[in-house]
Structure formats: structure tokens, C-alpha cells
Scaffold this motif. Sequence first.
Motif, PDB file in Angstrom:
ATOM      1  N   SER A  96     -12.056  18.314 -13.255  1.00 13.06           N
ATOM      2  CA  SER A  96     -10.820  17.936 -13.805  1.00 13.06           C
ATOM      3  C   SER A  96     -10.225  18.605 -14.499  1.00 13.06           C
ATOM      4  O   SER A  96     -10.412  19.450 -15.484  1.00 13.06           O
ATOM      5  CB  SER A  96     -11.847  16.621 -14.833  1.00 13.06           C
ATOM      6  OG  SER A  96     -12.583  15.842 -14.173  1.00 13.06           O
ATOM      7  N   ASP A 156      -7.108  10.098 -13.955  1.00 18.89           N
ATOM      8  CA  ASP A 156      -7.407   9.850 -15.354  1.00 18.89           C
ATOM      9  C   ASP A 156      -8.711   9.236 -15.778  1.00 18.89           C
ATOM     10  O   ASP A 156      -8.822   8.701 -16.287  1.00 18.89           O
ATOM     11  CB  ASP A 156      -6.287   8.512 -15.619  1.00 18.89           C
ATOM     12  CG  ASP A 156      -4.842   9.068 -15.800  1.00 18.89           C
ATOM     13  OD1 ASP A 156      -4.529  10.273 -16.112  1.00 18.89           O
ATOM     14  OD2 ASP A 156      -4.015   8.313 -15.702  1.00 18.89           O
ATOM     15  N   GLU A 157      -9.515   9.737 -14.665  1.00 17.84           N
ATOM     16  CA  GLU A 157     -10.981   9.241 -14.893  1.00 17.84           C
ATOM     17  C   GLU A 157     -11.752  10.445 -13.992  1.00 17.84           C
ATOM     18  O   GLU A 157     -11.289  10.699 -12.926  1.00 17.84           O
ATOM     19  CB  GLU A 157     -11.370   7.979 -14.637  1.00 17.84           C
ATOM     20  CG  GLU A 157     -11.388   7.584 -13.074  1.00 17.84           C
ATOM     21  CD  GLU A 157     -11.377   6.162 -12.817  1.00 17.84           C
ATOM     22  OE1 GLU A 157     -11.693   5.368 -13.679  1.00 17.84           O
ATOM     23  OE2 GLU A 157     -11.679   5.633 -11.644  1.00 17.84           O
ATOM     24  N   ASP A 158     -12.865  10.639 -14.154  1.00 14.53           N
ATOM     25  CA  ASP A 158     -13.980  11.351 -13.486  1.00 14.53           C
ATOM     26  C   ASP A 158     -14.025  10.963 -12.203  1.00 14.53           C
ATOM     27  O   ASP A 158     -14.317   9.747 -11.978  1.00 14.53           O
ATOM     28  CB  ASP A 158     -15.184  11.829 -14.243  1.00 14.53           C
ATOM     29  CG  ASP A 158     -14.913  12.705 -15.327  1.00 14.53           C
ATOM     30  OD1 ASP A 158     -13.933  13.246 -15.437  1.00 14.53           O
ATOM     31  OD2 ASP A 158     -16.025  12.892 -16.051  1.00 14.53           O
TER      32      ASP A 158
END
Length: 240
Positions: free
Chosen positions: A162, A193-195
Amino acid sequence: MTEFRALSGAVTTWAAPVQPRRMKLSWTSMEKDDALFLDRLARRNIRGPLIVMDPTSANLLDDAAATADASGPANTWAVSAGGLAVNSATRQWEFTSPSGDAVVGWRRTSWGPGQNYFTAPGMRLSLAAPVAFPETTITMFTWRALDGRVLSQSRAVGKLLSAVAPDGAHSVTLACAPGPGTFSLAGACLAVDEDAVAGDPGDGCPAMSITDYSISPVRGPGRARDISLSLVEVANSAVQ
């Protein structure tokens, strides 16, 4: 789904072979510069459909890249060494890596040939390597400027990376170096915006056209605007 009812009361249904995605976006009190940019898009100063990277999508990779199904094209990936082949038992594409520095990258097969996915400064991207890749995999982002120049690289030892796009970033190259061996390419995931979660189905970055647009001023000082857009996924778009 369309429903037909006969005089006898019997019901027949019909579904189109393709169900296009539809999206509605709205913003309140948007600042002037951002509002003007969206206004230009909606008024078709930029010709043709738009590339939409939906931040709510679980996986921005195309379905072929996410599943590695044998029916997908081989040019979904690019390799620095080794080769790609379909496993006759699993019906999945596999990468045979001859060494620790051999790299496989994911190509953007929609919107013409190219190995880069689009991004913007400050965007947080996350890449999950295919499920079969080992924990010692080196996962990489190569950030590029508008003219293709390499700005910098982000990398991690492991199956998840990320990172935030740097200033000037226009696109990013996705790649993994799994080490020597033969590995299925199924399960890769790219998220915003997220894993990323390996194995999530691929949504892709569809071509969409704006079908409805509204803008209204906000009371008070300044030039803020409320804006809403409606979009639909298209196979092609004629522009007059």
C-alpha cells in the motif's frame, strides 16, 4: 430485466446479455476549481467516454487479470523474463519465473495497450499479489509522470503493498517478483483507499458516459457549487 405478461396471466421475463453499470455521484459545496473541472467534463469539452476508477470497487483489475482464467488474453500481463502459459488442469494462466529478479506486471488491457494504470497525486493504492505467490514476493509500484518518466518506486517484501502516489504522478506500473518457480496468476487485486484483498472479483475501470448533470450555487460568500452526475457504462460513445 423486462417482464411480459400474456392474456392468460403467464409471465415471461427477458434479460439483456450485458448489464451496464450505472453510477450517481454528488458533491455539496465544492470549491470553484474542482467544480469547473467537472463542469468541463460534463459539457464534453473532453471528447468521448471517461475512464472511471470507482473508489468503491473491491478490485480495479479487469476480471481476466483477477481470475487469470484461460479465456483471458495473454497480454493481460508482461514479464521481464520467463514465460506465461495456461495450466491445462486448472485452466488458469501461470507465470514461470527463472530467477529472483524476474518480474510479472499487470497491463491495462482496456483503453488500448499499455502497462500503466492511471492515478493522481495523493491517491492511496494497494496491490495484493496472486494467491499462489510466496510470502517472500517483492511487490512494486513504479510511479510515472504524464510523459512516462519514472518518478519513484514503492516496494515491499510480502504479498501486499500500500502506498500513496507522489506529486506529479499520472500513472503507475504494477509488478511482482515472486522468485523462481511456477505460480498461478489468479487472485491479484488492486484497490483504492483500502487494503487490497487477494481473490476479490475484478471490476475493472469501465468506459462511462455522463448522461445527466446538474449544478447549483450555494448560498453565502464564495463560489462553491453543489454538483451531481449520472453515468452509465458504454461500449462506445458517439460525440456530435
